[in-house]
Design a protein around this motif. Sequence first.
Motif, mmCIF file in Angstrom:
data_model
loop_
_atom_site.group_PDB
_atom_site.id
_atom_site.type_symbol
_atom_site.label_atom_id
_atom_site.label_comp_id
_atom_site.label_asym_id
_atom_site.label_seq_id
_atom_site.Cartn_x
_atom_site.Cartn_y
_atom_site.Cartn_z
ATOM 1 N N TRP A 36 0.854 -1.186 0.000
ATOM 2 C CA TRP A 36 0.000 0.000 0.000
ATOM 3 C C TRP A 36 0.889 1.235 0.000
ATOM 4 N N PHE A 37 0.522 2.172 -0.837
ATOM 5 C CA PHE A 37 1.257 3.421 -0.978
ATOM 6 C C PHE A 37 0.264 4.572 -0.922
ATOM 7 N N ARG A 38 0.795 5.759 -0.731
ATOM 8 C CA ARG A 38 -0.052 6.937 -0.829
ATOM 9 C C ARG A 38 0.753 8.084 -1.412
ATOM 10 N N GLN A 39 0.031 8.992 -2.038
ATOM 11 C CA GLN A 39 0.673 10.169 -2.617
ATOM 12 C C GLN A 39 -0.190 11.383 -2.358
ATOM 13 N N ALA A 40 0.351 12.284 -1.569
ATOM 14 C CA ALA A 40 -0.337 13.540 -1.278
ATOM 15 C C ALA A 40 0.021 14.567 -2.344
ATOM 16 N N ILE A 48 3.667 2.620 2.702
ATOM 17 C CA ILE A 48 3.225 2.614 4.085
ATOM 18 C C ILE A 48 3.015 1.217 4.655
ATOM 19 N N SER A 49 2.754 0.232 3.816
ATOM 20 C CA SER A 49 2.492 -1.096 4.360
ATOM 21 C C SER A 49 2.606 -2.146 3.268
ATOM 22 N N CYS A 50 2.902 -3.385 3.686
ATOM 23 C CA CYS A 50 2.921 -4.483 2.728
ATOM 24 C C CYS A 50 2.623 -5.783 3.460
ATOM 25 N N ILE A 51 2.189 -6.770 2.684
ATOM 26 C CA ILE A 51 1.851 -8.074 3.249
ATOM 27 C C ILE A 51 2.236 -9.145 2.245
ATOM 28 N N ASN A 52 2.759 -10.262 2.772
ATOM 29 C CA ASN A 52 3.146 -11.384 1.931
ATOM 30 C C ASN A 52 1.992 -12.356 1.809
ATOM 31 N N SER A 53 1.665 -12.738 0.578
ATOM 32 C CA SER A 53 0.546 -13.654 0.387
ATOM 33 C C SER A 53 0.883 -15.066 0.853
ATOM 34 N N SER A 54 2.165 -15.401 0.891
ATOM 35 C CA SER A 54 2.568 -16.762 1.236
ATOM 36 C C SER A 54 2.285 -17.102 2.691
ATOM 37 N N ASP A 55 2.580 -16.172 3.589
ATOM 38 C CA ASP A 55 2.435 -16.484 5.005
ATOM 39 C C ASP A 55 1.688 -15.420 5.802
ATOM 40 N N GLY A 56 1.267 -14.358 5.144
ATOM 41 C CA GLY A 56 0.524 -13.310 5.828
ATOM 42 C C GLY A 56 1.368 -12.369 6.651
ATOM 43 N N SER A 57 2.682 -12.530 6.621
ATOM 44 C CA SER A 57 3.535 -11.601 7.364
ATOM 45 C C SER A 57 3.392 -10.204 6.783
ATOM 46 N N ALA A 58 3.428 -9.213 7.647
ATOM 47 C CA ALA A 58 3.108 -7.859 7.207
ATOM 48 C C ALA A 58 3.961 -6.827 7.921
ATOM 49 N N THR A 59 4.035 -5.665 7.318
ATOM 50 C CA THR A 59 4.787 -4.540 7.870
ATOM 51 C C THR A 59 3.998 -3.257 7.668
ATOM 52 N N VAL A 60 4.032 -2.406 8.679
ATOM 53 C CA VAL A 60 3.481 -1.053 8.579
ATOM 54 C C VAL A 60 4.594 -0.114 9.015
ATOM 55 N N VAL A 61 4.818 0.933 8.251
ATOM 56 C CA VAL A 61 5.960 1.806 8.525
ATOM 57 C C VAL A 61 5.545 3.260 8.555
ATOM 58 N N GLY A 62 6.455 4.060 9.105
ATOM 59 C CA GLY A 62 6.303 5.500 9.048
ATOM 60 C C GLY A 62 5.265 6.056 9.998
ATOM 61 N N SER A 63 4.692 7.177 9.591
ATOM 62 C CA SER A 63 3.783 7.927 10.449
ATOM 63 C C SER A 63 2.437 7.228 10.678
ATOM 64 N N ASP A 107 11.463 -3.304 6.286
ATOM 65 C CA ASP A 107 11.751 -1.955 5.784
ATOM 66 C C ASP A 107 10.530 -1.299 5.154
ATOM 67 N N GLY A 108 9.529 -2.115 4.820
ATOM 68 C CA GLY A 108 8.361 -1.554 4.159
ATOM 69 C C GLY A 108 8.548 -1.473 2.660
ATOM 70 N N PRO A 109 7.497 -1.155 1.926
ATOM 71 C CA PRO A 109 7.564 -1.198 0.453
ATOM 72 C C PRO A 109 8.220 0.039 -0.157
ATOM 73 N N ASP A 110 8.950 -0.219 -1.215
ATOM 74 C CA ASP A 110 9.555 0.845 -2.024
ATOM 75 C C ASP A 110 8.886 0.808 -3.389
ATOM 76 N N ALA A 111 8.365 1.949 -3.830
ATOM 77 C CA ALA A 111 7.592 1.988 -5.073
ATOM 78 C C ALA A 111 8.383 1.487 -6.279
ATOM 79 N N THR A 112 9.680 1.641 -6.263
ATOM 80 C CA THR A 112 10.490 1.230 -7.415
ATOM 81 C C THR A 112 10.552 -0.287 -7.575
ATOM 82 N N ASP A 113 10.129 -1.026 -6.562
ATOM 83 C CA ASP A 113 10.160 -2.487 -6.621
ATOM 84 C C ASP A 113 8.879 -3.087 -7.190
#
Length: 127
Positions: A36-40, A48-63, A107-113
Amino acid sequence: QVQLVESGGGLVQPGGSLRLSCAVSGSTLSFHAIGWFRQAPGKEREGISCINSSDGSATVVGSVKGRFTISRDKGKNVIYLQMNNVKPEDTAVYYCATDPDYYCSDDGPDATDFTSWGIGTLVTVSP
């Protein structure tokens, strides 16, 4: 070819909640993670967040850490972003994205990936 469609955006008051959805269709076996990304306005796209479909592991980052959570309904191929205690600075267009070679890490998601994107859904936080 995988397709992603975001929904659930709208106007919400500060302190309120909103749940965004990302419906995934097409070659669903080709993706490993959803981000998940956002652009103001006037700002760069922010992961801001990502989740792996294989095992459901997830990360939320930043504000948004501590206020937003990510989850999945694997049977429906839908990824959710639950937004709680929203603030005016959360106003942005929210996007989901995927890539078959990406694995969500702390580390959370990077849009370039990411190579496949939805068209976004607008969230406006205002009294």
